[in-house]
Design an enzyme around this catalytic site. Structure first.
Site, short mmCIF file in Angstrom:
data_model
loop_
_atom_site.label_atom_id
_atom_site.label_comp_id
_atom_site.label_asym_id
_atom_site.label_seq_id
_atom_site.Cartn_x
_atom_site.Cartn_y
_atom_site.Cartn_z
CG ASP A 19 53.28 -9.75 48.55
OD1 ASP A 19 54.17 -9.96 49.40
OD2 ASP A 19 53.53 -9.46 47.37
CD GLU A 43 59.25 -11.09 47.43
OE1 GLU A 43 60.37 -11.42 47.03
OE2 GLU A 43 58.19 -11.65 47.07
#
Length: 384
Positions: A75, A137
């Site tokens: 991400d 994350e």
């Protein structure tokens, strides 16, 4: 074909996936799974509850415990409001610099790991080689938490983990934890001419924040002697406060977004104890006027830090491969502490600089990627 030459097309494709945390990473994860399957890896796709996000865990070589995990998140942070010189979701290279969202944080490392899989002779591996690519994350390490829980459920215990966050390939052995919260206060609206007629959530929020600020001196006094961090102790930050909507209306709602970054066990418990005392002393008076009044805190994420340890096989292996002999600590958080809590020796070392992460025109240099590829090549040789 040179390692870097196989890495760059993968990075180009990864940057093209707009894996902003809010939008999901499933398509990117499935593409990576295809790449690793072609390389001969055994694949596990582990979706979240929505199905729009997923972790990828892949293994080459023998089954069982031990071995090495190469870890990265897929991400990225948003690009909204940033002034980019080129399309952030299209890789652009100029004068040895590779631009694109996620190029250093941390799709460059993920691309190199994926290219590495195609270079590995799995039949020669004497220990497992794992690839762990996670979601979310950037907003709380939710994917990393889910992955380490899954490993525990499977009874799988890798020995070493390399987290390839951007450190300009310097070895990092420690960072603080990151605990994030949202506190919501509900009072009762009323006319501002008679403050006693309602319960002012804005005023309660102000007192709550003062309690947080009051914890700082205690935390400073508890800072471990010889702490490698700057500041040395646990910190608290109030990120945002919102309440009310007009000068002459008693605020019925307030929201506080705040965080703390613990350096040792017990600091978080101290803060929570002080806040619990505040609520116990404050809420009854609010509810005497407004029974519906409430003070509620939502835990956005509690991610433990990476603790510098005397014995760290991952750190020492990178030292042996690179000639470095000193590890540092960083201010930013990663998933590394999750792997450490799961029983692995963990170090952080990856291409690019954290100074470029989250910025417009994020970049990683060709030289850094090439050095990363060389490190990964030599790392795998230790598994044969």
């Amino acid at each position: 074909m040179p390692f870097l030459d196989t890495t760059l097309p993968i990075l180009d494709r990864l940057i093209a996936f707009p894996t902003v945390s809010a939008d999901g990473n499933r398509a990117c994860t499935e593409w990576l799974a295809e790449q690793l399957t072609e390389a001969g890896a055994r694949i596990e796709i582990l979706p979240d509850a929505t199905g729009e996000k997923a972790n990828l865990f892949a293994t080459m070589g023998p089954e069982g415990d031990g071995g090495l995990v190469l870890s990265g998140h897929t991400d990225v942070v948003p690009v909204a409001g940033q002034d980019w010189s080129s399309d952030p979701f299209a890789m652009t290279e100029k004068d040895g610099v590779i631009y694109g969202r996620g190029s250093c944080d941390m799709k460059g490392f993920v691309a190199a790991c994926t290219a590495l899989a195609h270079r590995v002779d799995a039949t020669r591996l004497t220990r497992p080689l794992h690839f762990a690519f996670t979601y979310d994350e950037e907003i709380g390490c939710f994917g990393g938490q889910a992955l380490t829980e899954w490993l525990a459920e499977r009874g799988l215990s890798p020995a070493l983990t390399l987290v390839g966050e951007p450190t300009t390939l310097s070895v990092i052995e420690g960072h603080k934890g990151c605990y994030e919260y949202t506190t919501r206060i509900r009072g009762r609206a009323g006319h501002g001419s008679d403050p006693r007629a309602g319960v002012n959530a804005a005023e309660t929020a102000a007192a709550y924040v003062q309690t947080l600020i009051g914890c700082r001196a205690e935390l400073d006094a508890r800072a471990p002697e010889g702490s490698p961090f700057a500041p040395p102790g646990t910190t608290i930050n109030v990120g945002s406060i919102s309440a009310g909507f007009a000068h002459n209306v008693i605020a019925a709602e307030a929201v506080i977004e705040w965080e703390m970054r613990p350096v040792q066990p017990g600091d978080a418990a101290l803060v929570h104890e002080r806040l619990a005392t505040f609520v116990d002393e404050t809420l009854p008076g609010m509810q005497a006027t407004a029974p519906e009044a409430a003070i509620e805190t939502e835990t956005i994420g509690e991610v433990d830090g990476l603790e510098p340890r005397r014995d760290n096989g991952m750190r020492d292996l990178i030292f042996a491969l690179t000639g470095q002999n000193q590890a540092g600590v960083v201010a930013f958080g990663t998933e590394a502490g999750l792997f450490q809590q799961a029983g692995m020796d963990v170090a952080i070392c990856g291409p690019g600089s954290i100074a470029q992460a989250h910025q417009a025109d994020e970049f990683v240099t060709r030289a850094q990627l090439e050095d990363c590829c060389d490190l990964l090549d030599r790392l795998v040789q230790r598994l044969y």
